[in-house]
Design an enzyme around this catalytic site. Structure first.
Site, mmCIF file in Angstrom:
data_model
loop_
_atom_site.group_PDB
_atom_site.id
_atom_site.type_symbol
_atom_site.label_atom_id
_atom_site.label_comp_id
_atom_site.label_asym_id
_atom_site.label_seq_id
_atom_site.Cartn_x
_atom_site.Cartn_y
_atom_site.Cartn_z
ATOM 1 N N TYR A 124 0.817 -1.299 -0.245
ATOM 2 C CA TYR A 124 -0.022 -0.104 0.090
ATOM 3 C C TYR A 124 0.882 1.135 -0.051
ATOM 4 O O TYR A 124 1.688 1.200 0.773
ATOM 5 C CB TYR A 124 -0.877 0.150 1.444
ATOM 6 C CG TYR A 124 -1.808 1.293 1.188
ATOM 7 C CD1 TYR A 124 -2.907 1.405 0.202
ATOM 8 C CD2 TYR A 124 -1.612 2.505 1.873
ATOM 9 C CE1 TYR A 124 -3.746 2.328 -0.063
ATOM 10 C CE2 TYR A 124 -2.163 3.369 1.871
ATOM 11 C CZ TYR A 124 -3.599 3.478 1.011
ATOM 12 O OH TYR A 124 -4.028 4.575 0.728
ATOM 13 N N GLN A 186 -10.323 0.902 2.447
ATOM 14 C CA GLN A 186 -10.947 -0.134 1.111
ATOM 15 C C GLN A 186 -9.918 -0.974 0.206
ATOM 16 O O GLN A 186 -10.023 -1.985 -0.177
ATOM 17 C CB GLN A 186 -11.785 0.881 0.330
ATOM 18 C CG GLN A 186 -11.377 1.767 -0.431
ATOM 19 C CD GLN A 186 -11.068 3.262 0.196
ATOM 20 O OE1 GLN A 186 -11.421 3.058 1.484
ATOM 21 N NE2 GLN A 186 -11.063 4.171 -0.457
ATOM 22 N N SER A 233 5.971 8.705 13.143
ATOM 23 C CA SER A 233 7.501 8.686 12.928
ATOM 24 C C SER A 233 8.038 9.341 13.792
ATOM 25 O O SER A 233 7.761 10.512 14.425
ATOM 26 C CB SER A 233 7.776 9.303 11.423
ATOM 27 O OG SER A 233 9.121 8.827 10.941
ATOM 28 N N GLN A 255 12.553 15.098 10.288
ATOM 29 C CA GLN A 255 11.631 14.238 10.813
ATOM 30 C C GLN A 255 10.404 15.147 11.158
ATOM 31 O O GLN A 255 9.386 14.431 11.062
ATOM 32 C CB GLN A 255 12.267 13.588 12.208
ATOM 33 C CG GLN A 255 11.456 12.597 12.797
ATOM 34 C CD GLN A 255 11.160 11.456 11.834
ATOM 35 O OE1 GLN A 255 12.200 10.885 11.335
ATOM 36 N NE2 GLN A 255 9.977 11.051 11.549
ATOM 37 N N HIS A 258 7.517 15.530 8.686
ATOM 38 C CA HIS A 258 6.438 14.408 8.458
ATOM 39 C C HIS A 258 5.334 14.278 8.822
ATOM 40 O O HIS A 258 4.242 14.190 7.971
ATOM 41 C CB HIS A 258 7.143 13.130 9.002
ATOM 42 C CG HIS A 258 8.134 12.217 8.066
ATOM 43 N ND1 HIS A 258 7.701 11.789 6.737
ATOM 44 C CD2 HIS A 258 9.346 11.990 8.236
ATOM 45 C CE1 HIS A 258 8.895 11.214 6.384
ATOM 46 N NE2 HIS A 258 9.854 11.319 7.285
ATOM 47 N N GLU A 322 12.604 4.813 16.710
ATOM 48 C CA GLU A 322 12.466 4.215 15.256
ATOM 49 C C GLU A 322 14.060 4.677 14.674
ATOM 50 O O GLU A 322 14.521 4.010 13.997
ATOM 51 C CB GLU A 322 11.654 4.986 14.441
ATOM 52 C CG GLU A 322 11.313 4.516 13.001
ATOM 53 C CD GLU A 322 10.258 5.563 12.185
ATOM 54 O OE1 GLU A 322 9.924 6.556 12.755
ATOM 55 O OE2 GLU A 322 9.991 4.971 11.011
#
Lengths: 429, 429
Positions: A124, A186, A233, A255, A258, A322
């Site tokens: 995705y 969906q 993030s 960062q 984002h 992360e």
């Protein structure tokens, strides 16, 4: 950015807290979308394209002409850049291939593992303001290297019913030909259940908004695997007096841009570096097109002064970032001490952007503290490791009696009997 | 066991269906237990020990004396058997350690991965009729090899408030000293949230009943990782005219005795082998202590005759069995064609019991078709693979311009700027 000077260790558990997201109660909405797509398939997808993407589609799958057009639309220097990134990502992920090793655990008992690609995977890729074609490299390349037979991609169309050419170009470059104009929950539903146009897959990868995240969480409970749980993030930068505040500020901002819920943390043993970085943040922030977003993210962010770099590492391990940037000259000295992090950037020239795009490492990483118990995406994420074993007569004679005793002690006599019959036959011949 | 002769391929999707479990609606019960343990900690655990295990505990943790007593209680030959299994499991899982490889993807850009043990893991070992000490080997050994710092174990006490000595002996043997007398959903809750006695962990492993499974599913949504989704155990045996029907029947029964919901499937290109195996099943079944359970499992099981062994492999890949036994003389010829299976047993002496106990492979495997998208437990399950990168001046010069172009195309200017500032500095020096 709020500054904390030498906070007590007892306060660390508060300082590692992530911003609490306004969790809309999406369950009912997403459950309805999942059911609708399961029952009405393509028809539901056309309906949601009109409703959410404001476009009336004729077909869901991208055709070959659209891909050819995209190839011509993209500037050559961007194509070259994407190609360079592709090569590095390929090189690094290829190195993750596990060699098959046959281990004779006892004479006559051979055991080994084979990595076999998950047959059907779905990627995705969000649309919206930024076309995240870099994520196609990060997911499509290991999927191909793993030998996944069917790799499909869903991404939402714009109002004109198109997908960004950079996305089409990159998908094509990594050999993904089945591209579908579907976004949101969906899209996850379509890949989980299959529709007339979209084949069903066994594992779904990729980032997305709250609807996508919720849909992935729900379909995971229905037997479809997902890459990892999602969250905003984040980066944690460790700096000392050898660090360059201009670079540190730039990394924190990359960062922060984002999203308003991104978290950036600066940890240092040096007050000056903290002050200089904050001054640099202000300076650089004013230049950024995504200033409004970054500003919001900085409001929930923290600069923490501790006693030593070792203490900074200890804090980082508790936070489990992360991305962890160790922006000091002797960054490599700390490698052994890092226990919880998604991806680590060592030294002043290793900026997070390098790993986000082109160094070769994967940028799909555990957020929200999940670096304590999850790895980032790698070749491993696209394979199953199947164990094999082969016992010959000698093998079963060597370990058979132990199996009989253990099975009996567990009250599993049929397990024991499967060995007993074989030992009898061998001894009778 | 129902026999199907050369069913149409269009019917295969029905034939691979697992028995539908009577899913009690456990959600409310388990959610209440989770909340109770989260709020009332040890106090809730004492209460549930009385309610579910029918025992009044003084303390939750096993003390050193109990372990010493257990060591003396266990017969020496069983200890020797467990030791042999331990050695093989250790040898095989040790071979799964990944060597650190530093990859220079572009001159000046070095990337690598380090495997770091998940710091805190919890193992759940069911009690009840069979003390599954073998599962402690399968989980405890890789946890130790991975370098997990805190490994704890929960298992329900019996009415006398004790845990089976084989469980205590084995836990001690693999170096687990924190053992708690807690079972069911409350054990999962205790490990997920922590109590006064039981430390909180980041990942929970181990089999269990419907309550345990539901609790693991729920705590996974709260950020605690779990080994894999659970389902009833199953085996698929592929046999031809070279197979030994006595062995095949014994293997089918050793799966069937696990539980009334276990599924066993025989697939063959040979009618005689099917008939002979069914005759053997009847003969062996009558001898088994767990006959009643195995009989129920056989009722929902299938023998399927197909045209060739290749077709049998194709069917098996669609079914994606937890255990696959290829009981033919030329079993190794089919290795390359196996795409979906948890663990594969090749040839007539490779019985499932070998892998269940002592060959060295792990017995915690994906059931219920999850072999399509999940691997069994291995050393990988107990580590995070953290990526590292180090760019020097040359490295950022080599890939920096590509990063700038890609970041710009994704609309992420701060990402670009983090590179631009570095390139500027390098060029100015």
């Amino acid at each position: 950015m709020r500054v904390y000077k030498n906070p007590n260790k007892s306060d660390w558990n508060t300082l590692i807290k992530r911003p609490i997201l306004e969790q809309q109660d999406l369950d009912d909405i997403v459950i309805d979308i999942l059911k609708d797509v399961k029952n009405n398939k393509d028809q539901a997808l056309f309906k949601y394209a009109e409703k959410f993407d404001k476009t009336k589609l004729d077909t869901i799958q991208i055709d070959a002409n659209e891909i050819e057009t995209a190839k011509n639309q993209l500037p050559q220097d961007l194509k070259n850049a994407i190609n360079l990134a592709k090569q590095n990502i390929e090189t690094f992920h290829k190195s993750q291939k596990e060699k098959e090793q046959i281990i004779e655990t006892t004479k006559g008992v051979k055991c080994w593992r084979r990595s076999v690609g998950i047959e059907k995977v779905g990627l995705y890729i969000p649309g919206g303001s930024a076309p995240l074609f870099s994520t196609i490299l990060m997911l499509g390349i290991p999927a191909q290297l793993a030998g996944c037979k069917e790799i499909i991609l869903c991404s939402p169309p714009n109002k004109e019913g198109h997908i960004n050419p950079a996305i089409l170009y990159t998908a094509n470059l990594v050999g993904i030909s089945k591209i579908y104009k579907v976004g949101g929950a969906q899209a996850i539903a379509a890949m989980a259940y299959g529709t007339e146009s979209i084949p069903q897959v066994y594992k779904i990868f990729g980032p997305g908004n709250q609807f996508v995240t919720k849909a992935k969480e729900l379909i995971q409970q229905q037997g479809v695997a997902i890459d990892m749980p999602a969250g905003p993030s984040e980066v944690l930068v460790i700096a000392d007096k050898t660090s360059n505040p201009e670079f540190v500020a730039a990394d924190l901002l990359s960062q922060a841009e984002h999203g308003a819920d991104s978290q950036v943390i600066l940890v240092s043993d040096d007050e000056n570096i903290i002050n200089q970085t904050i001054a640099e943040l202000d300076k650089q922030l004013s230049q950024l097109p995504r200033k409004a977003i970054a500003e919001k993210a900085l409001k929930i962010s923290r600069a923490i002064q501790l006693n030593s770099i070792n203490e900074c590492i200890e804090f980082s391990n508790l936070y489990a970032p992360e991305h962890l940037i160790i922006a000091t000259d002797n960054a490599s000295d700390y490698i052994e001490h890092i226990t919880n992090a998604g991806s680590v950037f060592l030294g002043k020239y290793s900026c997070e952007s390098a790993g986000d795009y082109a160094s070769g490492t994967n940028h799909t990483l555990p957020t929200n503290g999940y670096a304590r118990n999850y790895s980032g995406v790698s070749l491993d994420s696209f394979v199953k490791k199947i164990t094999f074993q082969n016992l010959n007569k000698e093998g079963i004679k060597n370990i058979g009696p132990a199996i009989e005793l253990m099975a009996e002690a567990e009250g599993l006599d049929a397990h024991k009997n499967a060995v007993t019959l074989r030992l009898k036959q061998i001894n009778n011949v």
